[in-house]
Design a protein around this motif. Structure first.
Motif, PDB file in Angstrom:
ATOM      1  N   ARG A 162       1.149  -1.295   0.147  1.00  0.00           N
ATOM      2  CA  ARG A 162       0.010  -0.304  -0.185  1.00  0.00           C
ATOM      3  C   ARG A 162       0.763   0.800   0.190  1.00  0.00           C
ATOM      4  O   ARG A 162       1.122   1.608   0.878  1.00  0.00           O
ATOM      5  CB  ARG A 162      -0.959   0.493   1.308  1.00  0.00           C
ATOM      6  N   ASP A 203      -3.160  -3.295   8.822  1.00  0.00           N
ATOM      7  CA  ASP A 203      -4.772  -2.515   8.012  1.00  0.00           C
ATOM      8  C   ASP A 203      -4.748  -1.155   9.310  1.00  0.00           C
ATOM      9  O   ASP A 203      -4.819  -0.365   8.084  1.00  0.00           O
ATOM     10  CB  ASP A 203      -5.898  -3.528   8.626  1.00  0.00           C
ATOM     11  N   ASP A 222      -4.118   2.310   7.107  1.00  0.00           N
ATOM     12  CA  ASP A 222      -5.435   4.186   6.795  1.00  0.00           C
ATOM     13  C   ASP A 222      -4.931   5.191   6.717  1.00  0.00           C
ATOM     14  O   ASP A 222      -5.199   6.501   7.136  1.00  0.00           O
ATOM     15  CB  ASP A 222      -6.490   3.610   7.971  1.00  0.00           C
TER      16      ASP A 222
HETATM   17 MG    MG Z   1      -8.340  -1.569   5.851  1.00  0.00          MG
END
Ligand code: MG
Ligand code: IPM
Length: 353
Positions: free
Chosen positions: A104, A242, A246
């Motif tokens: 990411r 996770d 974000d």
């Molecule tokens: Mg997430």
């Protein structure tokens, strides 16, 4: 021969944003055949399961997968839990396709620096979160998660091989960038984190060109807000990744901008991956032509680069997106008045390819 891409538009704004991503992919001239399948709440509504076997089969036979988003309030209370889009479709898809490496990138696009909650130069971050995606507490739960209504259990477990293979991905990503890796864990409390740290330490001597450091996850969350420019590659386990991804994404100004790749073992010598925007299905604005398609479009660019080795086409897409933004075009997430719709943004990117 044309590449085969499975397109899973999913729920909410998923179909709108993937439509634009597919249009942009087609316009690059890279030979790709697209085949669509159902996933998520819409799949449950039509077939009784959020991840129909036909969808899984299609993904397994494809060279890459392009996913929109899954989930929405309509399916949040389905029982058993295994029928809900996140638990019944997204997690099994990752697991079944062996997508253990979630990449990411969080990079501030220059025209949007002012949209970051951070002030001045600190807003100009350029980092990548490499998140382990098929292990840890997301997958370690015993079959019986509840006892008599007063107790619940989730178990975090990691094997050394799982740490090793995700660390290898992070190291490889770092070598294409600034050669800095921060491995994030909670080794002062968790045994899985101590195993994680030992494993990374054991691998370190084989990569003398990298600077590899450790950081506790709470400190990392703080450092990201204090000054995210200190990070190049963040390597971490499933749940920490996770949360931190974000956080990192919002620092760039909008959740609607960031792509992601979930990678597994190579197929026929090519890296296999599932590519999706990091944002969710945003049911509140679904079907209104208000979603930002940029994250989906940039996910398509990641697909071209990682799975199909078409880095030139990927760069054309990325430059077209930057130009559209530099020309002042904004979807509603980035501009109140004077915003344009999903399709118009797709059109604007196409025009600048
Ligand atoms: Mg997430
Ligand atoms: C993500 C999402 C998912 C996750 C949810 C929807 C299961 O938040 O991809 O980051 O936690 O992995």
């Amino acid at each position: 021969m044309a590449h085969k891409v499975a397109v899973l538009p999913g729920d909410g704004i998923g179909p709108e944003v993937t439509r634009e991503a597919v249009r942009v992919l087609k316009a690059t001239g890279v030979p790709i055949e697209f085949e669509e399948a159902l996933v998520g709440g819409c799949a449950y509504d039509q077939t009784g399961h959020p991840l129909p076997q036909a969808t899984l089969d299609l993904c397994k036979s494809a060279d890459a997968v392009l996913l929109g988003a899954v989930g929405g309030p309509k399916w949040d209370r389905l029982e058993p839990v295994a029928l809900r889009p996140e638990v019944g479709a997204l997690l099994p898809l990752r697991r079944e396709l062996g997508l253990y490496a979630n990449v990411r990138p969080a990079k501030t696009l220059a025209p949007l620096a002012k949209a970051s909650p951070l002030k001045g130069k600190r807003a100009l971050l350029d980092l990548v979160v490499v998140r382990e995606l098929t292990g840890g507490i997301y997958f370690g739960s015993p079959r019986e998660r509840r006892a008599n209504g007063t107790l619940a259990v989730d178990t975090c477990l990691y094997h050394v091989y799982e740490v090793e293979r995700i660390a290898e991905v992070a190291f490889a990503v770092a070598k294409t960038r600034r050669c800095e890796v921060v491995s994030v864990d909670k080794a002062n409390v968790l045994e899985t984190s101590r195993l994680w740290r030992e494993t990374v330490d054991r691998m370190t001597p084989a990569h003398p060109e990298l600077r590899i450091a450790h950081m506790l996850v709470d400190n990392c969350a703080m450092q990201l807000v204090r000054d995210p420019r200190q990070f190049d590659v963040i390597l971490t386990e499933n749940m920490f990744g996770d949360i931190l991804s974000d956080e990192a994404s919002m620092l760039t100004g909008s959740l609607g901008l960031l792509p992601s790749a979930s990678l597994g073992e190579p197929r026929q010598g090519r890296p296999f991956g599932l590519y999706e925007p990091i944002h969710g299905s945003a049911p509140d604005i679904a079907g209104q032509d208000r979603a930002n398609p940029i994250a989906a479009v940039l996910s398509a660019a990641m697909m071209l680069r990682h799975t199909f080795a078409e880095s030139e086409a990927a760069e054309r897409i990325e430059r077209a997106v930057e130009r559209a933004l530099a020309d002042g075009l904004r979807t509603a997430d980035l501009a109140g008045r004077d915003s344009i719709g999903t399709a118009a943004m797709g059109e604007a990117i196409l025009a600048r390819l």
